[in-house]
Design an enzyme around this catalytic site. Structure first.
Site, short mmCIF file in Angstrom:
data_model
loop_
_atom_site.label_atom_id
_atom_site.label_comp_id
_atom_site.label_asym_id
_atom_site.label_seq_id
_atom_site.Cartn_x
_atom_site.Cartn_y
_atom_site.Cartn_z
N LYS A 196 -17.93 62.16 2.64
CA LYS A 196 -17.34 62.02 3.98
C LYS A 196 -18.32 61.31 4.91
O LYS A 196 -19.51 61.59 4.88
CB LYS A 196 -17.03 63.42 4.51
CG LYS A 196 -16.50 63.47 5.92
CD LYS A 196 -16.03 64.88 6.29
CE LYS A 196 -17.13 65.71 6.91
NZ LYS A 196 -16.68 67.05 7.35
N THR A 235 -11.31 70.23 14.53
CA THR A 235 -10.21 69.36 14.95
C THR A 235 -9.18 69.21 13.83
O THR A 235 -8.07 68.75 14.05
CB THR A 235 -10.73 67.95 15.28
OG1 THR A 235 -11.24 67.38 14.08
CG2 THR A 235 -11.81 67.99 16.33
C1 R5P Z 1 -18.90 69.95 8.78
O1 R5P Z 1 -20.00 69.74 8.30
C2 R5P Z 1 -18.15 71.23 8.62
O2 R5P Z 1 -18.44 71.86 7.41
C3 R5P Z 1 -16.66 71.02 8.75
O3 R5P Z 1 -16.23 70.18 7.70
C4 R5P Z 1 -16.31 70.38 10.05
O4 R5P Z 1 -16.90 71.06 11.11
C5 R5P Z 1 -14.82 70.31 10.26
O5 R5P Z 1 -14.56 69.66 11.46
P1 R5P Z 1 -13.19 68.94 11.74
O6 R5P Z 1 -12.09 69.92 11.43
O7 R5P Z 1 -13.26 68.60 13.20
O8 R5P Z 1 -13.13 67.72 10.88
#
Ligand code: R5P
Length: 320
Positions: free
Chosen positions: A192, A223
């Site tokens: 990602k 989000t």
């Molecule tokens: C990131 O490192 C976390 O583990 C989550 O993947 C992240 O905080 C998810 O955020 P969102 O739902 O905004 O993509």
């Protein structure tokens, strides 16, 4: 043995009540209100001298208000001469900033550790820290529980075939690998990238997903961007079904609408965040309660019994 005192802040009363019910205890009355300018006022409703106190607060939205409320509540307890202050904080905020990713940034996970400790917390119990290493930011006992054994039980009961577990980013590989181990299935890794805060994009997928039920395991859905984007990529590449299992469903902004409209077939969340069972929540969701686990943890800490028996997953998975 000192008397057990259970106290709930305003962040997650629902969970605190369910824990109190499981323990067969009453919540100690506390007055918490805001002055006209927003400052928080706290008064403990009865004498608590020498008691073994368990404060239940989850640092959910409004995050800064709940963090400040926790600090003020702990300060009031310390000044009321309690025995020990155990903070039960299912979702510990600010953990995603656990290092300087670029220069001139803060390390908020460490700052929160300093604040809680300075206020007077003697022990912290939390669920699924963003990174295991955050335990090292604390010089008080910290009991770190994880959500994936509950997810494993739920997934097994669904009897899906050809399951794989996907890590939504490189940071989540260890966690996803442990769930894959418990289920006896293969791991998939998403590469990602984030060009800016709160905006995630899938660059590559490592592993086989065609005709599989893909379980994306994450600590936080904020989000919803990461899991929605991953689900779309998986479906496009032939996944049969996409399930999202996450401990902390923060669901900020328009996340609910976003998740409802996504290609995810089912969400499984823990109730570390309040309000998930209410009607505002999207339909395709299962909420697993951590209340029974927290009640056992509190009971054992209070009776000074080992928590080892509750760390069941440690016996079944290899330690990475
Ligand atoms: C990131 O490192 C976390 O583990 C989550 O993947 C992240 O905080 C998810 O955020 P969102 O739902 O905004 O993509």
């Amino acid at each position: 043995m000192n008397r057990l005192c259970l106290i709930s802040g305003r962040s997650h009363r629902q969970l605190a009540k369910s824990v109190a019910q499981k323990l067969g205890k009453r919540l100690t009355p506390v007055e918490i209100k805001n002055f006209a300018n927003g400052e928080i006022y706290v008064r403990i409703g009865r004498k608590v001298r020498g008691e073994d106190v368990f404060v239940i607060e989850s640092m959910v939205e409004p995050v800064n208000e709940n963090l400040m409320e926790t600090l003020i509540l702990v300060d009031a307890l310390r000044r009321a001469s309690v025995g020990k202050i155990n903070l039960i904080c299912p979702f510990l905020a600010y953990c995603r900033q656990d290092r300087k990713a670029v220069s001139r940034e803060p390390i908020t996970a460490k700052l929160v550790a300093n604040l809680l400790t300075a206020a007077g917390v003697n022990r912290l119990v939390t669920i699924d820290l963003h990174a295991d290493q955050i335990q090292g930011f604390y010089d008080i006992p910290l009991d770190h529980f994880v959500g994936y054994p509950q997810f494993a039980k739920y997934i097994k009961a669904r009897r899906w075939r050809r399951v794989v577990v996907a890590a939504p980013d490189v940071g989540g590989v260890k966690r996803a690998n442990k769930l894959a181990d418990l289920l006896g299935v293969r791991l998939v890794i998403i590469d990602k990238v984030r060009r800016e805060h709160n905006k995630a994009q899938v660059a590559h997928v490592v592993g086989e997903i065609r005709d599989k039920t893909v379980v994306i395991l994450d600590d936080i859905v904020d989000t919803g961007g990461s899991v929605v984007e991953a689900a779309a990529v998986f479906k496009k590449r032939g996944a049969k079904r996409v399930i999202v299992a996450a401990s902390h469903a923060l669901l900020s902004g328009n996340a609910r609408e976003r998740l409802a409209a996504s290609q995810v077939d089912e969400f499984v969340f823990l109730d570390t965040v309040p309000g998930l069972k209410e009607k505002r929540m999207i339909k395709k969701t299962k909420v697993l309660s951590i209340g029974p686990l927290l009640a056992k943890v509190i009971d054992r800490i209070h009776r000074e019994k080992s928590l080892g028996e509750l760390f069941v997953w440690e016996k079944k998975v290899r330690v990475l």
